[in-house]
Design an enzyme around this catalytic site. Structure first.
Site, PDB file in Angstrom:
ATOM      1  N   TYR A 144       0.836  -1.193   0.000  1.00 51.41           N
ATOM      2  CA  TYR A 144       0.000   0.000   0.000  1.00 51.41           C
ATOM      3  C   TYR A 144       0.872   1.243   0.000  1.00 51.41           C
ATOM      4  CZ  TYR A 144       0.680   0.898   5.060  1.00 51.41           C
ATOM      5  OH  TYR A 144       1.203   1.189   6.295  1.00 51.41           O
ATOM      6  N   ARG A 150      -7.303 -20.264  -2.685  1.00 48.33           N
ATOM      7  CA  ARG A 150      -6.290 -20.133  -1.640  1.00 48.33           C
ATOM      8  C   ARG A 150      -5.226 -21.223  -1.728  1.00 48.33           C
ATOM      9  NH1 ARG A 150      -4.887 -21.464   3.537  1.00 48.33           N
ATOM     10  NH2 ARG A 150      -4.094 -19.739   4.795  1.00 48.33           N
ATOM     11  N   ARG A 166       8.615   4.456  -3.967  1.00 46.43           N
ATOM     12  CA  ARG A 166       8.568   3.394  -2.956  1.00 46.43           C
ATOM     13  C   ARG A 166       7.542   2.324  -3.334  1.00 46.43           C
ATOM     14  NH1 ARG A 166       7.448   5.262   2.985  1.00 46.43           N
ATOM     15  NH2 ARG A 166       5.368   5.511   2.124  1.00 46.43           N
ATOM     16  N   LEU A 223      10.556   1.290   7.790  1.00 42.27           N
ATOM     17  CA  LEU A 223      10.025   1.747   6.509  1.00 42.27           C
ATOM     18  C   LEU A 223      10.815   2.992   6.104  1.00 42.27           C
ATOM     19  CD1 LEU A 223       7.721   1.187   4.442  1.00 42.27           C
ATOM     20  CD2 LEU A 223       6.614   3.176   5.426  1.00 42.27           C
ATOM     21  N   HIS A 277      -0.724 -21.132  -0.849  1.00 47.42           N
ATOM     22  CA  HIS A 277       0.301 -20.171  -0.462  1.00 47.42           C
ATOM     23  C   HIS A 277       1.177 -19.699  -1.620  1.00 47.42           C
ATOM     24  CE1 HIS A 277      -1.072 -21.468   3.426  1.00 47.42           C
ATOM     25  NE2 HIS A 277      -0.249 -20.634   4.051  1.00 47.42           N
ATOM     26  N   LYS A 297       6.434  -1.826   2.125  1.00 48.01           N
ATOM     27  CA  LYS A 297       5.198  -1.293   2.710  1.00 48.01           C
ATOM     28  C   LYS A 297       4.054  -2.270   2.429  1.00 48.01           C
ATOM     29  CE  LYS A 297       2.944   3.211   3.328  1.00 48.01           C
ATOM     30  NZ  LYS A 297       3.036   3.309   4.777  1.00 48.01           N
ATOM     31  N   GLU A 336      11.161   2.517  14.875  1.00 49.12           N
ATOM     32  CA  GLU A 336      10.201   3.508  14.356  1.00 49.12           C
ATOM     33  C   GLU A 336       8.898   3.376  15.115  1.00 49.12           C
ATOM     34  OE1 GLU A 336       9.157   2.711  10.232  1.00 49.12           O
ATOM     35  OE2 GLU A 336       9.200   0.557  10.584  1.00 49.12           O
TER      36      GLU A 336
END
Ligand code: PDD
Length: 282
Positions: free
Chosen positions: A33, A100, A52, A207, A102, A149, A182
């Site tokens: 995201y 589903r 990024r 990050l 993996h 991220k 962070e």
């Protein structure tokens, strides 16, 4: 909740917007995201967030769903449809929807793209800036690639909840050697006792904050001394001031850590000066 979301090519009322229950973002947090701050209708640090985003996708081997120019048009259109002048734009890209399993879907499926935008109450943000916030600390129990991220934010969610239940605004993670990495959704800074601005160096443990990079450049342009060196909780307690940076908060003063006041226990001048310069530069 009112508002409009972009979902895989369509703009939909939020109440009707959704992805498949087989979406890998939902099943595995197999998604990245980005969050852009919006001030006065403009995207803050636009290029840095795009850079990024492409890096996060590459690291997870998720295909880019569209070119930057097209994605930018979607961000702006979502912002327009939600009438956001000051707030944030949220983008999420998952590996897509597939039964589903993996391993990556084979053959590959199209990534899912969602975009939302919301206004943030500027009066509330200003009041928070003027008051400053408290943080608590907790061991950094996240995975080894915090530089990507991803939406895998469960440790961050739990840390933030613990902070809120303790009456604090946020939690600063403490990693190996007792060094602050962070915050749960921000980068951590101090003005140390020598007067230097200090924030953790870039590594897989944090990050690579776009706002962090902007503030480093701004501070240097204002002849302030910046060192990208880790600091401990003891360093924070001895610091002249502390603050956190993120797309949604710019620079938010931190006035206490684990109940100990930082500096004189009031928001510091350096953070305020930098924030003013940041808003001007935007
Ligand atoms: N959070 N560190 C973490 C863990 C973050 O989630 C964020 C951003 C940052 C600051 O990065 P930037 O300056 O590029 O926003 C640092 C966003 C705002 C969020 O999760 O909403």
């Amino acid at each position: 909740m009112s508002g409009v979301a972009y979902v895989n090519g369509a703009y939909l009322p939020l109440a009707r917007a959704g992805v498949s229950i087989e979406d890998r973002g939902f099943q595995f947090a197999d998604a990245v995201y980005e969050v852009w701050g919006v001030r006065d209708g403009r995207l803050m640090d636009e290029a840095g967030h795009f850079a990024r985003l492409w890096r996060s996708l590459k690291e997870l081997r998720i295909a880019a769903p569209m070119a930057q120019t097209s994605l930018r048009a979607v961000l702006l259109e979502t912002k327009r449809r939600n009438r956001v002048r000051d707030g944030i734009i949220y983008l999420q890209i998952s590996r897509g929807a597939a039964p589903r399993d993996h391993g990556f879907p084979n053959p590959p499926v199209s990534p899912s793209v969602i975009v939302t935008a919301k206004s943030l109450d500027q009066r509330k943000i200003t009041a928070r800036m003027e008051r400053g916030v408290s943080v608590i600390t907790a061991p950094d129990n996240r995975w080894g690639r915090c530089d990507i991220k991803t939406v895998g934010l469960l440790p961050n969610v739990l840390a933030r909840q613990t902070a809120m239940e303790a009456g604090a605004y946020d939690c600063w993670f403490v990693g190996t050697g007792g060094y602050v990495t962070e915050g749960s959704a921000s980068n951590a800074w101090i003005v140390d006792k020598s007067g230097a601005l200090r924030t953790a160096p870039l590594s897989a443990n944090i990050l690579h904050g776009v706002t962090r990079a902007a503030f480093i450049a701004l501070a240097r342009a204002h002849q302030m001394r910046v060192v990208e060196e880790s600091f401990t909780v003891a360093d924070v307690k001895e610091a002249r001031e502390a603050f956190l940076t993120s797309a949604s908060n710019a620079a938010l003063p931190v006035i206490s850590i684990d109940g100990t006041p930082i500096g004189d226990g009031k928001p510091g001048d350096i953070a305020a000066r930098l924030r003013a310069a940041y808003e001007r530069a935007a």
